[in-house]
Design an enzyme around this catalytic site. Structure first.
Site, mmCIF file in Angstrom:
data_model
loop_
_atom_site.group_PDB
_atom_site.id
_atom_site.type_symbol
_atom_site.label_atom_id
_atom_site.label_comp_id
_atom_site.label_asym_id
_atom_site.label_seq_id
_atom_site.Cartn_x
_atom_site.Cartn_y
_atom_site.Cartn_z
ATOM 1 N N LYS A 26 0.875 -1.080 -0.068
ATOM 2 C CA LYS A 26 0.042 -0.090 0.051
ATOM 3 C C LYS A 26 0.998 1.443 0.057
ATOM 4 O O LYS A 26 1.892 1.163 0.700
ATOM 5 C CB LYS A 26 -0.688 -0.104 1.329
ATOM 6 C CG LYS A 26 -2.255 -0.312 1.006
ATOM 7 C CD LYS A 26 -3.144 0.133 2.153
ATOM 8 C CE LYS A 26 -3.559 -0.611 3.460
ATOM 9 N NZ LYS A 26 -4.352 0.015 4.282
ATOM 10 N N HIS A 195 -0.933 -0.472 16.360
ATOM 11 C CA HIS A 195 -1.593 0.786 15.981
ATOM 12 C C HIS A 195 -1.196 1.935 16.493
ATOM 13 O O HIS A 195 -1.954 3.014 16.549
ATOM 14 C CB HIS A 195 -3.316 0.678 16.389
ATOM 15 C CG HIS A 195 -4.076 -0.678 15.585
ATOM 16 N ND1 HIS A 195 -4.883 -1.219 16.112
ATOM 17 C CD2 HIS A 195 -3.808 -1.156 14.157
ATOM 18 C CE1 HIS A 195 -5.570 -1.934 15.304
ATOM 19 N NE2 HIS A 195 -4.869 -2.082 14.208
ATOM 20 N N HIS A 223 -9.437 2.681 18.413
ATOM 21 C CA HIS A 223 -9.254 2.250 17.008
ATOM 22 C C HIS A 223 -10.099 0.982 16.504
ATOM 23 O O HIS A 223 -9.702 -0.140 16.989
ATOM 24 C CB HIS A 223 -7.776 2.177 16.824
ATOM 25 C CG HIS A 223 -7.616 1.607 15.334
ATOM 26 N ND1 HIS A 223 -6.870 2.753 14.299
ATOM 27 C CD2 HIS A 223 -7.847 0.595 14.555
ATOM 28 C CE1 HIS A 223 -6.933 2.097 13.130
ATOM 29 N NE2 HIS A 223 -7.293 0.841 12.996
ATOM 30 N N ASN A 226 -11.011 -3.665 11.201
ATOM 31 C CA ASN A 226 -10.969 -5.014 11.092
ATOM 32 C C ASN A 226 -10.181 -5.325 12.288
ATOM 33 O O ASN A 226 -10.614 -6.525 12.921
ATOM 34 C CB ASN A 226 -10.530 -5.310 9.755
ATOM 35 C CG ASN A 226 -10.587 -6.808 9.681
ATOM 36 O OD1 ASN A 226 -11.652 -7.501 9.859
ATOM 37 N ND2 ASN A 226 -9.772 -7.347 8.734
ATOM 38 N N GLY A 227 -9.096 -4.739 12.539
ATOM 39 C CA GLY A 227 -8.256 -4.841 13.943
ATOM 40 C C GLY A 227 -8.871 -3.869 14.885
ATOM 41 O O GLY A 227 -8.993 -2.633 14.338
ATOM 42 N N ARG A 299 -20.676 -3.906 8.861
ATOM 43 C CA ARG A 299 -21.821 -3.507 8.372
ATOM 44 C C ARG A 299 -22.784 -4.641 7.725
ATOM 45 O O ARG A 299 -24.131 -4.623 7.843
ATOM 46 C CB ARG A 299 -21.612 -2.788 6.845
ATOM 47 C CG ARG A 299 -20.904 -1.493 7.014
ATOM 48 C CD ARG A 299 -20.146 -1.151 5.642
ATOM 49 N NE ARG A 299 -18.982 -1.951 5.569
ATOM 50 C CZ ARG A 299 -17.855 -1.756 4.800
ATOM 51 N NH1 ARG A 299 -18.004 -0.645 4.094
ATOM 52 N NH2 ARG A 299 -16.852 -2.235 4.719
ATOM 53 N N GLU A 400 -2.792 7.136 9.320
ATOM 54 C CA GLU A 400 -1.514 6.798 9.597
ATOM 55 C C GLU A 400 -0.483 7.251 8.510
ATOM 56 O O GLU A 400 0.719 7.513 9.075
ATOM 57 C CB GLU A 400 -1.496 5.461 9.765
ATOM 58 C CG GLU A 400 -2.230 4.885 10.828
ATOM 59 C CD GLU A 400 -2.775 3.394 10.867
ATOM 60 O OE1 GLU A 400 -2.020 2.598 11.344
ATOM 61 O OE2 GLU A 400 -3.721 3.172 10.297
HETATM 62 P P1 AMP Z 1 -10.318 -0.563 8.774
HETATM 63 O O1 AMP Z 1 -9.706 -2.061 9.136
HETATM 64 O O2 AMP Z 1 -10.077 0.598 9.502
HETATM 65 O O3 AMP Z 1 -10.354 -0.226 7.121
HETATM 66 O O4 AMP Z 1 -12.048 -1.085 9.056
HETATM 67 C C1 AMP Z 1 -12.733 -1.952 8.195
HETATM 68 C C2 AMP Z 1 -14.080 -2.351 8.690
HETATM 69 O O5 AMP Z 1 -14.841 -0.948 9.347
HETATM 70 C C3 AMP Z 1 -14.872 -3.016 8.028
HETATM 71 O O6 AMP Z 1 -14.511 -4.653 8.162
HETATM 72 C C4 AMP Z 1 -16.294 -2.834 8.506
HETATM 73 O O7 AMP Z 1 -16.677 -3.788 9.345
HETATM 74 C C5 AMP Z 1 -16.115 -1.380 9.001
HETATM 75 N N1 AMP Z 1 -16.678 -0.522 8.551
HETATM 76 C C6 AMP Z 1 -16.682 0.477 7.340
HETATM 77 N N2 AMP Z 1 -17.529 1.156 6.985
HETATM 78 C C7 AMP Z 1 -18.595 1.169 8.164
HETATM 79 C C8 AMP Z 1 -19.745 1.274 8.133
HETATM 80 N N3 AMP Z 1 -20.609 2.517 7.346
HETATM 81 N N4 AMP Z 1 -20.631 1.023 9.244
HETATM 82 C C9 AMP Z 1 -20.079 -0.113 9.959
HETATM 83 N N5 AMP Z 1 -18.912 -0.511 9.890
HETATM 84 C C10 AMP Z 1 -18.246 0.037 8.762
#
Ligand code: AMP
Length: 417
Positions: A26, A195, A223, A226-227, A299, A400
């Site tokens: 990334k 994190h 935070h 997913n994690g 979601r 980040e």
């Molecule tokens: P990240 O690891 O910070 O990118 O977060 C990913 C997680 O955020 C996903 O697995 C979703 O469970 C959650 N997420 C993203 N958008 C939404 C939303 N509008 N409502 C609820 N959960 C969300």
């Protein structure tokens, strides 16, 4: 306000931020004059002949997006493809790779030895290598990315920004486990936390928004992505944190179990699972996915729960309950609390999850403002509690990559092209 000579020197600075996983890179290219993103992307499925590059640009030649299937047998080949996209005649944002002034690398584990972001040299590479035992899934691809980038971008300074750094201020009371002392002295068994760059990012931003000096702010930063991890911050410094020796401890996550009784591991081995199978189950088949048997995505679970799926409801409830429990614990150990901060994919977007957590926080003085809570989505920053309530709760998007770019720019220093 007039620009200083330093501002003019800084104007020319371009910082390339790299975050390597075992099969992915990334990246973001920043123009530090205004901290804008000139290009960013993701190369997935490194190690195959069908790697996918998703690259978007926002440079002087205009906006663009490409999705390209390529062969990328390793990180070095992958890095070459990315650098080609950055300098491409049609979609590129750089005339030459030489226009990159610094490269910031996310490195997961600095172990007990490192604290701050540092310029990468032989000694630092050896340190990252020494800590592979503590982060076997993360430090090797981080090193592969460093080696790939250093081999191609020779002229620029390369800087390592450690995920563990912000959490290196935890006192022994918080980082030691009550296990035989020798496990710590001989095998480095202790809480490190992860994190850290995200928790540092929202801590600095929260201090600004609350109008407090960065070394005076007291927070609980959540935070939730997913994690998931949580940090107790006193006087701007991390004093406790929910992830442990590995990122498995603490909150319920997408596929990681978070806190469990360690005897469960022994029990599952006794009933016939191998240690590797238990490891995979706890890291990849636990958490929201394990409880719901449906999805690791909040979601999906919220809509399934609304539609009457009992397992999805339970998964959401256990997730929220664990977050609330940790906030209660950190409230107790902090000298005072200026705000609770939500960040990460769930923290920045999920109105129902925040509402459910705040329901538990009412006795601590958080009074939710439902309009604010429903509007704080999609990258918005702001409080979600009523003005003047005893415990403000904020949503602050994390960044980040920008933190890594700033640390790298500070170490590179003024440039003069
Ligand atoms: P990240 O690891 O910070 O990118 O977060 C990913 C997680 O955020 C996903 O697995 C979703 O469970 C959650 N997420 C993203 N958008 C939404 C939303 N509008 N409502 C609820 N959960 C969300």
């Amino acid at each position: 306000m007039g620009r200083t000579r330093l501002d003019f020197l800084r104007m020319a600075m371009r910082i390339f931020v790299v975050n390597c996983g075992s099969s992915s890179i990334k990246y973001q290219l920043f123009d530090m004059a205004d901290e804008s993103v000139l290009a960013k992307g993701l190369l997935e499925r490194i190690g195959t002949t069908t790697a996918m590059l998703h690259h978007s640009t926002n440079g002087r030649r205009g906006k663009g997006q490409i999705d390209l299937q390529i062969a990328a047998p390793n990180h070095t080949a992958g890095m070459a493809v990315i650098l080609k996209a950055l300098t491409d005649r049609d979609i590129g944002v750089l005339d030459s790779i030489d226009d990159i002034d610094g490269v910031g690398h996310r490195v997961v584990h600095g172990g007990e030895e490192t604290t701050a972001s540092s310029r990468i040299d032989e000694k630092l590479i050896a340190l990252i290598r020494r800590n592979i035992d503590l982060a076997p899934l993360h430090n090797p691809p981080n090193l592969a990315g460093i080696e790939a980038a250093m081999a191609t971008i020779h002229h620029a300074a390369h800087v390592a920004v450690f995920d563990t750094a912000f959490l290196s201020t935890l006192p022994p009371m918080a980082y030691r486990y009550a296990v035989p002392n020798e496990w710590h002295t001989k095998y480095h068994v202790r809480r490190y936390g992860f994190h850290g760059t995200s928790h540092r990012c929202v801590t600095l931003r929260a201090a600004e928004l609350l109008g407090k000096p960065a070394d005076k702010v007291n927070l609980i930063t959540c935070h939730l992505g997913n994690g998931c991890s949580m940090t107790a911050v006193a006087g701007g410094k991390a004093v406790d944190h929910s992830m442990g020796m590995t990122p498995l401890e603490g909150l319920v996550m997408g596929t990681r179990c978070g806190d469990i009784d360690p005897a469960i591991v022994l029990r599952m081995i006794a009933v016939g699972m191998s240690p590797a199978e238990v490891d995979t189950a706890l890291n990849k088949a636990g958490g929201l996915l394990g409880l719901s048997e449906l999805s690791n995505d909040m979601r999906d679970l919220l809509s399934a729960a609304d539609a009457g799926d009992a397992n999805a409801r339970l998964a959401v409830d256990v997730f929220v309950y664990r977050v609330a429990k940790y906030i209660g614990a950190y409230f107790t150990i902090l000298p005072s609390l200026d705000a609770v901060v939500f960040t990460g994919g769930i923290g920045e977007n999920s109105t129902p999850v925040r509402q459910a957590v705040c329901h538990y926080l009412a006795r601590l003085g958080a009074i939710m403002d439902e309009t604010r809570n429903s509007q704080a989505v999609g990258g918005q920053t702001g409080p979600i509690t009523a003005d003047g309530c005893k415990l403000p709760v904020w949503v602050i998007p994390t960044n980040e990559e920008l933190m890594i770019a700033r640390d790298t720019a500070a170490i590179v220093g003024p440039v003069s092209h």
